[in-house]
Design an enzyme around this catalytic site. Structure first.
Site, PDB file in Angstrom:
ATOM      1  N   SER A 181       0.826  -1.209   0.000  1.00 42.12           N
ATOM      2  CA  SER A 181       0.000   0.000   0.000  1.00 42.12           C
ATOM      3  C   SER A 181       0.860   1.259   0.000  1.00 42.12           C
ATOM      4  CB  SER A 181      -0.913   0.011   1.235  1.00 42.12           C
ATOM      5  OG  SER A 181      -0.151  -0.187   2.419  1.00 42.12           O
ATOM      6  N   ASN A 187      -1.890  -2.646  13.459  1.00 38.00           N
ATOM      7  CA  ASN A 187      -3.347  -2.454  13.455  1.00 38.00           C
ATOM      8  C   ASN A 187      -3.772  -1.197  14.207  1.00 38.00           C
ATOM      9  OD1 ASN A 187      -3.321  -4.788  12.052  1.00 38.00           O
ATOM     10  ND2 ASN A 187      -4.093  -6.093  13.715  1.00 38.00           N
ATOM     11  N   THR A 221     -40.188  26.625  -9.050  1.00 38.79           N
ATOM     12  CA  THR A 221     -40.427  25.231  -8.672  1.00 38.79           C
ATOM     13  C   THR A 221     -40.583  24.500 -10.000  1.00 38.79           C
ATOM     14  OG1 THR A 221     -42.832  25.534  -8.586  1.00 38.79           O
ATOM     15  CG2 THR A 221     -41.642  25.803  -6.508  1.00 38.79           C
ATOM     16  N   HIS A 222     -40.091  23.296 -10.083  1.00 37.43           N
ATOM     17  CA  HIS A 222     -40.076  22.550 -11.363  1.00 37.43           C
ATOM     18  C   HIS A 222     -39.314  23.321 -12.437  1.00 37.43           C
ATOM     19  CE1 HIS A 222     -43.509  20.302  -9.549  1.00 37.43           C
ATOM     20  NE2 HIS A 222     -43.864  21.516  -9.152  1.00 37.43           N
ATOM     21  N   SER A 279     -13.730  28.122 -26.180  1.00 38.67           N
ATOM     22  CA  SER A 279     -13.805  26.963 -27.057  1.00 38.67           C
ATOM     23  C   SER A 279     -12.769  27.134 -28.162  1.00 38.67           C
ATOM     24  CB  SER A 279     -15.209  26.859 -27.666  1.00 38.67           C
ATOM     25  OG  SER A 279     -15.154  26.131 -28.886  1.00 38.67           O
ATOM     26  N   LYS A 331     -17.641  31.480 -27.355  1.00 31.30           N
ATOM     27  CA  LYS A 331     -17.972  30.699 -26.156  1.00 31.30           C
ATOM     28  C   LYS A 331     -17.249  31.162 -24.905  1.00 31.30           C
ATOM     29  CE  LYS A 331     -19.689  26.855 -26.188  1.00 31.30           C
ATOM     30  NZ  LYS A 331     -20.934  26.175 -25.958  1.00 31.30           N
ATOM     31  N   ASN A 345     -17.291  29.172 -21.402  1.00 30.67           N
ATOM     32  CA  ASN A 345     -17.867  27.971 -20.783  1.00 30.67           C
ATOM     33  C   ASN A 345     -17.643  27.920 -19.267  1.00 30.67           C
ATOM     34  OD1 ASN A 345     -18.832  26.967 -23.227  1.00 30.67           O
ATOM     35  ND2 ASN A 345     -16.867  25.996 -23.700  1.00 30.67           N
ATOM     36  N   GLU A 401     -19.165  23.080 -13.951  1.00 31.36           N
ATOM     37  CA  GLU A 401     -19.528  21.733 -14.418  1.00 31.36           C
ATOM     38  C   GLU A 401     -18.731  20.657 -13.683  1.00 31.36           C
ATOM     39  OE1 GLU A 401     -20.196  21.839 -19.003  1.00 31.36           O
ATOM     40  OE2 GLU A 401     -18.817  23.438 -18.463  1.00 31.36           O
ATOM     41  N   TYR A 430      -9.286  -6.730  12.963  1.00 31.90           N
ATOM     42  CA  TYR A 430      -8.705  -6.233  11.717  1.00 31.90           C
ATOM     43  C   TYR A 430      -8.730  -7.280  10.608  1.00 31.90           C
ATOM     44  CZ  TYR A 430      -5.367  -4.347   8.349  1.00 31.90           C
ATOM     45  OH  TYR A 430      -4.789  -3.880   7.192  1.00 31.90           O
ATOM     46  N   GLN A 448      -7.331  -2.095   4.369  1.00 28.79           N
ATOM     47  CA  GLN A 448      -6.286  -1.311   3.689  1.00 28.79           C
ATOM     48  C   GLN A 448      -6.882  -0.537   2.513  1.00 28.79           C
ATOM     49  OE1 GLN A 448      -2.099  -2.672   3.342  1.00 28.79           O
ATOM     50  NE2 GLN A 448      -2.594  -3.001   1.189  1.00 28.79           N
ATOM     51  N   LYS A 492      -8.092   3.747   2.468  1.00 30.95           N
ATOM     52  CA  LYS A 492      -7.375   5.016   2.335  1.00 30.95           C
ATOM     53  C   LYS A 492      -7.568   5.718   1.006  1.00 30.95           C
ATOM     54  CE  LYS A 492      -4.225   2.952   5.397  1.00 30.95           C
ATOM     55  NZ  LYS A 492      -4.985   1.711   5.113  1.00 30.95           N
TER      56      LYS A 492
HETATM   57  N1  ARG Z   1      -1.111  -1.351   5.505  1.00 33.54           N
HETATM   58  C1  ARG Z   1      -2.050  -1.871   6.448  1.00 33.54           C
HETATM   59  C2  ARG Z   1      -3.397  -1.146   6.314  1.00 33.54           C
HETATM   60  O1  ARG Z   1      -3.421  -0.159   5.700  1.00 33.54           O
HETATM   61  C3  ARG Z   1      -1.523  -1.692   7.836  1.00 33.54           C
HETATM   62  C4  ARG Z   1      -2.075  -2.656   8.819  1.00 33.54           C
HETATM   63  C5  ARG Z   1      -1.577  -4.009   8.519  1.00 33.54           C
HETATM   64  N2  ARG Z   1      -1.846  -4.920   9.555  1.00 33.54           N
HETATM   65  C6  ARG Z   1      -1.696  -6.220   9.410  1.00 33.54           C
HETATM   66  N3  ARG Z   1      -1.964  -6.970  10.402  1.00 33.54           N
HETATM   67  N4  ARG Z   1      -1.345  -6.731   8.259  1.00 33.54           N
HETATM   68  O2  ARG Z   1      -4.417  -1.595   6.791  1.00 33.54           O
END
Ligand code: ARG
Length: 459
Positions: free
Chosen positions: A24, A111, A156-157, A278, A284, A286, A291, A318, A323, A326
């Site tokens: 990751s 964790n 409205t509408h 444009s 134009k 824009n 948007e 966990y 993972q 994120k």
């Molecule tokens: N990179 C992991 C995550 O984002 C960290 C935690 C990993 N923990 C484990 N027991 N493998 O969740």
């Protein structure tokens, strides 16, 4: 070769594809500052509790600062073999300071480490969203103040309904964005508890002080249950949910700007700073920024649905599924903040065509309700009858190709004999908005009172 961090029981290293799916670091390196901050708090606490020596804690602290400056200087050797930011930082720390680095992970697991880092990161994003919303609200208040009594059609509408004021319309968005702001600040309060010290899932046998690390990291208190601490991501879901609602509001305002800036409306003109041309049509101008803001809800809601779906059905505690939390939150946060900033700029630099607003407010029989209300008030008709009489008058004006105030008194009286000259007093759009004095209504006095309440609140 087997992994330096956990490879003790392995004879061989992972398959290349295993490494690709497992790592990751390409994205969670964004958590480096939070990770180092968490580690510094943890090391200081371990020393204070006599779990590691003060000398080791000091060596760890200095080493972590070196790692921090390497990352910020752009010369840190990120490695996918080391999976994530946590192990990248620790492995580099070991290269720099040697043996004491191995003591940092005492009474800690990745964790609780990742849960802590991510909470710190999302907490910062709540603060950034609050700041962005505050700026946008101020820009809208500026527009509302300038045009507290500018009359425009209310729809409205998307059909002309009743005249309202520009200030009233702007203040409607102030209310929405203020609720968004309060959602982020509520979420921030709830997420501000520390997972650190939950360790892998069960807590630890070392005499750690979770209150101390919580305080050092600006958390209100440690989380009360170690299983919950490492396995829940509702703080991220709450951030994403708040972001989604906010993105809906941004999208609706953006849509209005797109409509209003069209040649058919011309209610507003976006400044050059927020428009594009444009390459083929020279005339134009824009509204691309509007948007794109309108579209951001797509990815933000997508991220929200993605993380809800990842979390549903995960057994405690966990699982590696988490993972995948994120990237969704990173992407949603980046695009929400960008959209907030762009909207603030557009609103600030917007030119409003007051005459166009007023002309549009006066067309489309926008004061028909005022006429019906007059019949109720002055001629004693039940509202349903007044509605019918007014509908007949609208049809008459439509057939003649004129507006309601252009009908003669005689024509009006041919529909209902109780109508007098006074009726013309309520057919003008200014009188119409001025009469709507109910609390929260569109009368300029009411709008100015709304503005004053918000300014006081924000001061
Ligand atoms: N990179 C992991 C995550 O984002 C960290 C935690 C990993 N923990 C484990 N027991 N493998 O969740």
């Amino acid at each position: 070769a087997s992994n330096a961090m956990w490879g003790g029981r392995f004879a061989a290293g992972p398959d290349a594809i295993m490494e690709a799916i497992n790592a990751s670091i390409s994205f969670d390196q964004r958590l480096y500052a939070q990770d180092i901050r968490g580690s510094r708090a943890h090391a200081a606490m371990l020393a204070a509790q006599g779990i590691i020596s003060n000398k080791d804690a000091e060596t760890i602290r200095e080493g972590l600062l070196t790692v921090l400056s390497e990352i910020e200087g752009g010369n840190f050797p990120f490695s996918a073999a080391l999976e994530d930011i946590h192990m990248n930082v620790e492995a580099r720390l070991k290269e720099i300071i040697g043996e004491p680095a191995g003591r940092l992970h005492t009474a800690r697991s990745r964790n609780d480490q990742v849960a802590t880092d991510f909470r710190l990161w999302v907490r910062d994003q709540c603060d950034a969203a609050i700041k962005g919303l505050d700026a946008l609200i101020r820009a809208l208040l500026g527009q509302a103040e300038a045009g507290a009594d500018w009359v425009m059609p209310g729809f409205t509408h998307l059909q002309t309904a009743q005249p309202v004021t520009w200030g009233h319309h702007m203040m409607a968005y102030v209310e929405m964005f203020a609720r968004d702001l309060s959602r982020f600040s509520d979420a921030r309060k709830r997420m501000n508890e520390s997972p650190l010290g939950a360790a892998a899932l069960a807590g630890t046998g070392f005499p750690i002080d979770r209150h101390a690390t919580a305080e050092a990291l600006g958390f209100d208190r440690p989380m009360a249950n170690s299983l919950d601490a490492v396995s829940d991501r509702d703080f991220a879901l709450e951030f994403l949910s708040s972001a989604s609602i906010c993105a809906v509001h941004l999208s609706r305002l953006a849509e209005e700007l797109v409509i209003w800036s069209s040649a058919q409306f011309r209610f507003v003109a976006m400044s050059d700073k927020w428009s594009t041309g444009s390459s083929i049509m020279p005339q134009k101008r824009n509204p691309d920024a509007a948007e794109l803001i309108r579209a951001k809800i797509g990815r933000i809601l997508g991220a929200t649905v993605a993380l809800f779906t990842v979390m549903k059905g995960l057994p405690l505690a966990y699982s590696k599924d988490m993972q995948e939390d994120k990237e969704q939150v990173f992407d949603a946060a980046d695009h929400l903040l960008l959209a907030l900033a762009a909207m603030e700029g557009m609103i600030r630099d917007l030119t409003v065509n007051r005459d166009k607003l007023e002309a549009a407010a006066s067309s489309g029989f926008s004061t028909a309700t005022d006429l019906a209300d007059w019949l109720v008030r002055e001629a004693g008709l039940p509202f349903r009858d007044a509605h019918h009489v007014t509908g007949t008058l609208v049809a008459m004006a439509e057939a003649k190709g004129c507006d309601l105030p252009d009908l003669s008194l005689a024509e009006m009286q041919s529909v209902n004999s109780a109508i007098t000259e006074d009726i013309f007093g309520v057919l003008g759009v200014h009188n119409s908005v001025a009469s709507r004095q109910s609390y929260g209504g569109t009368a300029p006095d009411q709008v100015r009172a709304q503005i004053a309440r918000w300014k006081e609140h924000l001061a």
